[in-house]
Design an enzyme around this catalytic site. Structure first.
Site, PDB file in Angstrom:
ATOM      1  N   CYS A 102      -1.910   5.659   2.496  1.00  0.00           N
ATOM      2  CA  CYS A 102      -2.779   6.224   1.465  1.00  0.00           C
ATOM      3  C   CYS A 102      -3.018   7.706   1.771  1.00  0.00           C
ATOM      4  O   CYS A 102      -3.384   8.061   2.892  1.00  0.00           O
ATOM      5  CB  CYS A 102      -4.102   5.466   1.425  1.00  0.00           C
ATOM      6  SG  CYS A 102      -5.278   6.146   0.236  1.00  0.00           S
ATOM      7  N   CYS A 105      -6.991   8.232   2.724  1.00  0.00           N
ATOM      8  CA  CYS A 105      -7.646   7.744   3.942  1.00  0.00           C
ATOM      9  C   CYS A 105      -6.684   7.415   5.088  1.00  0.00           C
ATOM     10  O   CYS A 105      -7.132   7.121   6.192  1.00  0.00           O
ATOM     11  CB  CYS A 105      -8.493   6.512   3.628  1.00  0.00           C
ATOM     12  SG  CYS A 105      -7.529   5.051   3.167  1.00  0.00           S
ATOM     13  N   CYS A 150      -6.272   1.287  -3.181  1.00  0.00           N
ATOM     14  CA  CYS A 150      -6.432   1.152  -1.739  1.00  0.00           C
ATOM     15  C   CYS A 150      -7.738   0.425  -1.471  1.00  0.00           C
ATOM     16  O   CYS A 150      -8.786   0.796  -1.992  1.00  0.00           O
ATOM     17  CB  CYS A 150      -6.452   2.538  -1.092  1.00  0.00           C
ATOM     18  SG  CYS A 150      -6.798   2.514   0.684  1.00  0.00           S
ATOM     19  N   CYS A 153     -10.424   2.905   0.495  1.00  0.00           N
ATOM     20  CA  CYS A 153     -11.099   4.056  -0.125  1.00  0.00           C
ATOM     21  C   CYS A 153     -11.114   4.021  -1.649  1.00  0.00           C
ATOM     22  O   CYS A 153     -11.592   4.959  -2.276  1.00  0.00           O
ATOM     23  CB  CYS A 153     -10.464   5.355   0.351  1.00  0.00           C
ATOM     24  SG  CYS A 153      -8.800   5.620  -0.290  1.00  0.00           S
ATOM     25  N   CYS A 173       4.578  -0.523  -8.513  1.00  0.00           N
ATOM     26  CA  CYS A 173       5.033   0.763  -9.026  1.00  0.00           C
ATOM     27  C   CYS A 173       3.960   1.789  -8.640  1.00  0.00           C
ATOM     28  O   CYS A 173       2.879   1.818  -9.228  1.00  0.00           O
ATOM     29  CB  CYS A 173       5.185   0.636 -10.537  1.00  0.00           C
ATOM     30  SG  CYS A 173       5.963   2.035 -11.330  1.00  0.00           S
TER      31      CYS A 173
END
Length: 184
Positions: A102, A105, A150, A153, A173
Site C-alpha cells: 500500500c 501505509c 487496504c 489505512c 484490478c
C-alpha cells in the site's frame, strides 16, 4: 439493446463535454463503460460477494497529512476513490519478483506470484495477502462493483471481479498509483 444505449450515452456525453476537464473525465471512465457492457453481454454481474468485516483502521491521518505524504495522483486514487487512466501505471508492466504494498501505509497487499496479465490496463492479481484487504459494495458510475481497500489505512486500491484465472476465479484490478513495489 443495452449495449447500444450505453455506447450512445457515452458518445452523446463525450460530444457535449464543453470543457477539457469534463472530456478528460469521460475518457478516463470509458474502460469502465466497456467493461460493464462486456459483462452484460456475457450475462455476468459486476459484483463479487466476499466476506468483509469493518475493523477500525490502524493508520489514521488527517487529510492534510495524507496530502503531504502522497503525490496528487496517489491522493486522488487512494483517498478520493479515483482511478488512474488504463495502461498508464508504472507497475502495470512490472514483471519482477517481489511484494506490492500500500502506497499510504506500506502494508503488504499482493505477492508478485499472484499477478497476471488481464489486458484490463491495470495491474491484476488473483489473490491478496491474507487479511490485507477489505471488500465493500461500490455503486458509483451507474454500476454495482466490489471495491477493494487496504484494511490497515482504508486506502482505495481498486475493484475485484469474478473473471480471474482458475486459481481463485477472481481478478483484483488495482491502481498502480495505490501501490509501491519491493523487489525480492
Amino acid at each position: 439493446m443495452l449495449t447500444q444505449c450505453l455506447f450512445r450515452s457515452f458518445a452523446v456525453a463525450s460530444q457535449r463535454a464543453s470543457t477539457p476537464a469534463l472530456n478528460s473525465a469521460l475518457s478516463q471512465h470509458r474502460p469502465l463503460f466497456i467493461e460493464a457492457i462486456r459483462r452484460r453481454k456475457m450475462g455476468n454481474d459486476m459484483t463479487v460477494t466476499l466476506p468483509s468485516e469493518k475493523p477500525e483502521p490502524t493508520v489514521v491521518k488527517s487529510e492534510d497529512e495524507w496530502r503531504e505524504s502522497l503525490t496528487p495522483l496517489q491522493y486522488r486514487v487512494t483517498r478520493e476513490k479515483g482511478t488512474e487512466k488504463a495502461f498508464s501505471g508504472e507497475l502495470y508492466y512490472n514483471k519482477k519478483d517481489g511484494t506490492y504494498k500500500c502506497v499510504c501505509c506500506g502494508e503488504p497487499l499482493f505477492d508478485s506470484a499472484t499477478k497476471f496479465e488481464s489486458g484490463s490496463g491495470w495491474p491484476s492479481f488473483f489473490k491478496p495477502t491474507d487479511g490485507a484487504v477489505r471488500h465493500e459494495t461500490d455503486e458509483s458510475h451507474g454500476m454495482t462493483r466490489t471495491e477493494v481497500t487496504c484494511k490497515k489505512c482504508e486506502a482505495h486500491l481498486g475493484h475485484v471481479f469474478n473473471d480471474g484465472p482458475a486459481e481463485t476465479g477472481l481478478r483484483y484490478c488495482i491502481n498502480s498509483a495505490s501501490l509501491t513495489f519491493d523487489e525480492k
